[in-house]
Design an enzyme around this catalytic site. Structure first.
Site, short mmCIF file in Angstrom:
data_model
loop_
_atom_site.label_atom_id
_atom_site.label_comp_id
_atom_site.label_asym_id
_atom_site.label_seq_id
_atom_site.Cartn_x
_atom_site.Cartn_y
_atom_site.Cartn_z
N LYS A 180 -3.39 -13.41 6.00
CA LYS A 180 -3.30 -14.57 5.10
C LYS A 180 -1.82 -14.72 4.72
O LYS A 180 -1.28 -13.97 3.92
CB LYS A 180 -4.17 -14.32 3.86
CG LYS A 180 -3.85 -15.17 2.64
CD LYS A 180 -4.04 -16.64 2.87
CE LYS A 180 -3.82 -17.41 1.56
NZ LYS A 180 -2.41 -17.34 1.08
N GLY A 237 0.84 -8.62 -4.54
CA GLY A 237 1.01 -9.87 -5.27
C GLY A 237 0.75 -9.69 -6.75
O GLY A 237 0.92 -8.61 -7.31
N SER A 238 0.28 -10.76 -7.40
CA SER A 238 0.09 -10.75 -8.84
C SER A 238 -1.10 -9.90 -9.24
O SER A 238 -2.05 -9.71 -8.47
CB SER A 238 -0.12 -12.18 -9.36
OG SER A 238 -1.39 -12.65 -8.96
N ARG A 239 -1.05 -9.40 -10.48
CA ARG A 239 -2.16 -8.59 -10.98
C ARG A 239 -3.45 -9.40 -11.04
O ARG A 239 -4.51 -8.93 -10.63
CB ARG A 239 -1.84 -8.02 -12.36
CG ARG A 239 -2.89 -7.04 -12.84
CD ARG A 239 -2.70 -6.59 -14.29
NE ARG A 239 -1.44 -5.91 -14.51
CZ ARG A 239 -1.16 -5.21 -15.62
NH1 ARG A 239 -2.09 -5.09 -16.57
NH2 ARG A 239 0.01 -4.64 -15.77
N GLY A 241 -4.37 -12.11 -9.32
CA GLY A 241 -4.91 -12.40 -8.00
C GLY A 241 -5.48 -11.17 -7.32
O GLY A 241 -6.56 -11.20 -6.73
N GLY A 242 -4.77 -10.04 -7.43
CA GLY A 242 -5.22 -8.82 -6.80
C GLY A 242 -6.51 -8.30 -7.40
O GLY A 242 -7.41 -7.84 -6.68
N GLU A 259 -1.52 -3.85 -4.46
CA GLU A 259 -0.32 -3.58 -5.23
C GLU A 259 -0.15 -4.72 -6.21
O GLU A 259 -0.08 -5.89 -5.82
CB GLU A 259 0.90 -3.49 -4.30
CG GLU A 259 2.18 -3.13 -5.04
CD GLU A 259 3.40 -3.18 -4.14
OE1 GLU A 259 4.47 -3.55 -4.64
OE2 GLU A 259 3.27 -2.85 -2.94
N CYS A 296 9.29 -5.66 -6.54
CA CYS A 296 8.24 -4.97 -7.27
C CYS A 296 8.74 -3.68 -7.90
O CYS A 296 8.06 -3.09 -8.74
CB CYS A 296 7.04 -4.70 -6.37
SG CYS A 296 7.46 -4.00 -4.77
N GLU A 387 5.00 -7.62 -17.21
CA GLU A 387 5.95 -7.77 -16.11
C GLU A 387 6.54 -9.17 -16.13
O GLU A 387 5.82 -10.16 -16.08
CB GLU A 387 5.27 -7.53 -14.76
CG GLU A 387 6.24 -7.61 -13.58
CD GLU A 387 5.56 -7.46 -12.24
OE1 GLU A 387 6.16 -6.85 -11.33
OE2 GLU A 387 4.43 -7.96 -12.08
#
Length: 530
Positions: A180, A237-239, A241-242, A259, A296, A387
């Site tokens: 993706k 990626g973002s918290r 989304g993950g 991550e 990151c 963050e």
């Protein structure tokens, strides 16, 4: 609407279900660039998943040499196309062509592919274990299912869904990959995918071993992440989304290696500040603003003692931040989230020392430095660890080493934690005190170096406790350890010799390192005693 084609089941074709389209943007101007790319629907996702499932068993049985040949051919193809790739990535991300893209990140990506190939040829990732007395043998093996890889916005080569560490790891373990791509750099991803597909045909691997979709909406993504036909997910990626993807995967029992976020605390011990505070201020500023802070492992929180040396460090760092021009960010979304993060830090009690403003044209934000006392940090540890993905850092002022340790214990899980100490040993006791509190909360403990660099090394841990990643037991960088994420542990109990996988048989012509009765060996096993 005309869009670029998808790579599905060995064919570059237009989407079956076109939901919409998007274009990349030039972050320095905010203007759209390049062709339109498809936002595809469930029909295209289903087609890619079915194709990957259909070749999973064939790929799992493919000789290691052909997998390694593909990885090496792909690395060579990327190098041959380096000039065009670097130009595209620069246009789509505003990252500098030299040295960042051409001399650092692209070589890192090809190095990862070659290290994965080396691990494939040596069978190092299979980790064979043999218990001769019990007649039990085990090793790591392919999942025999597809791996879904989500690429981030900040590394168009080294973490790209179609070329980065997750991709290389999943392929090395002989699993098909559905990549993706990140919408911030679709043209870069397309060009990489074309090189990957050419290398795929050259090495004779199944056509659906590598597939790529550019973008799909949240509903389609969540449905795919929760499809039991998947073997695993790799995400950076973002918290938010993950965690959404992980929730869908968890419900279906699919391992999700995510991550998420990290503020990477840096502790400046008193002796180090007294010894070289001015140099540390410059080093900190350079690290925080490198790549406009979009790493990151950016130093997002720095713990500084009160006192003359600490005050001098703060003054020097503030001057550097105040004098710096706004940095270019990847997208409007990154800018919006960064502004929200800074607002959260200020609402939680942090004082603004420098920066704090967006700039023009395009997506820019001034290097920003904030400060808060340790007492307030300990009252609001969650919000003050927000963050702020960009050139932003928070200073936490502490009264002594004991309070430093209290602050360390208040941190959530992070990818890294850094301690700076005096060269003359004056901080040795302080190091022990703070490190004992910090060590369980970080994946990588760093001494006297800012955290932004991540070496591609077999010993590297690019992971850490939640919420830096989904769990603390994996690394996204470093072969062969990164490969083991996308494997299954296969055990053979009293299975006839000729039915065993090659690396578990008595004869070991390839010299594979095997743990035999608790001892690492590379030789053949002798005949069993009567």
């Amino acid at each position: 609407m005309n869009t670029q084609p998808l790579l599905v089941d060995g064919d570059w074709r237009l989407p079956l279900e076109l939901i919409g389209a998007f274009r990349a943007e030039n972050p320095t101007t905010g203007e759209p660039i390049g062709p339109a790319y498809p936002l595809c629907g469930a029909a295209d996702v289903e087609a890619a998943l079915r194709a990957a499932v259909a070749v999973a068993d064939e790929l799992a049985a493919t000789p290691a040499e052909r997998i390694a040949d593909f990885l090496e051919a792909y690395a060579a193809a990327i190098e041959a196309d380096a000039e065009a790739l670097v130009e595209l990535a620069h246009m789509e991300t505003a990252l500098p062509k030299h040295p960042r893209l051409a001399a650092v990140e692209l070589p890192r990506a090809t190095n990862q592919l070659r290290l994965a190939a080396k691990a494939v040829r040596s069978h190092a990732w299979t980790q064979p274990v043999i218990d001769t007395a019990a007649g039990i043998r085990a090793h790591r093996a392919p999942l025999s299912k597809p791996v879904l890889v989500f690429g981030p916005n900040n590394f168009p080569f080294a973490f790209n869904a179609i070329a980065g560490s997750d991709f290389a790891s999943a392929i090395a373990a002989r699993n098909p990959v559905i990549a993706k791509a990140h919408p911030s750099h679709p043209a870069t991803s397309e060009r990489l995918a074309r090189s990957a597909f050419a290398a795929l045909k050259q090495s004779g691997l199944p056509a659906a071993t590598v597939q790529m979709l550019y973008h799909f909406d949240y509903t389609v993504g969540a449905r795919l992440a929760g499809d039991a036909r998947l073997g695993a997910i790799g995400f950076t990626g973002s918290r938010a989304g993950g965690l959404a993807l992980k929730a869908a995967a968890d419900a279906a029992g699919i391992p999700a290696y995510v991550e998420l976020s990290s503020v990477n605390p840096v502790f400046l011990l008193p002796g180090a500040l007294a010894e070289r505070g001015t140099a540390l201020a410059q080093e900190f500023f350079a690290s925080c603003t490198m790549g406009s802070g979009q790493f990151c492992t950016n130093p997002g929180v720095v713990i500084v003692p009160h006192g003359d040396a600490g005050d001098a460090f703060v003054a020097e760092a503030t001057a550097h931040f105040a004098a710096a021009a706004p940095g270019v960010l990847f997208s409007r979304g990154v800018l919006d989230h960064l502004q929200q993060g800074v607002a959260t830090l200020r609402d939680a009690g942090a004082a603004l020392l420098a920066g704090g403003k967006a700039g023009d044209p395009g997506y820019r934000y001034a290097p920003t430095l904030l400060s808060v006392d340790a007492e307030q940090f300990l009252r609001e540890p969650s919000r003050l660890q927000t963050e702020a993905f960009g050139p932003v850092s928070l200073l936490v002022r502490v009264r002594d080493v004991s309070q430093m340790a209290d602050v360390a214990r208040a941190f959530e899980g992070n990818l890294t934690g850094t301690l700076y100490s005096a060269h003359d040993g004056a901080d040795d006791v302080a190091w022990t005190t703070v490190a004992q509190a910090l060590r369980p909360r970080v994946g990588r403990l760093i001494g006297n170096r800012m955290p932004t660099g991540v070496a591609v090394s077999p010993a590297m841990n690019h992971g850490g406790p939640y919420p830096s990643t989904g769990h603390p037991g994996f690394t996204a960088v470093g072969m062969p350890a990164a490969i083991t994420r996308f494997t299954a542990l296969h055990c053979y109990d009293n299975v006839p010799e000729h039915e065993l996988p090659a690396e578990l048989r008595d004869n070991n012509p390839g010299g594979v390192a095997r743990l035999v009765d608790g001892v690492w060996r590379t030789d053949d096993l002798g005949p069993k005693e009567a």
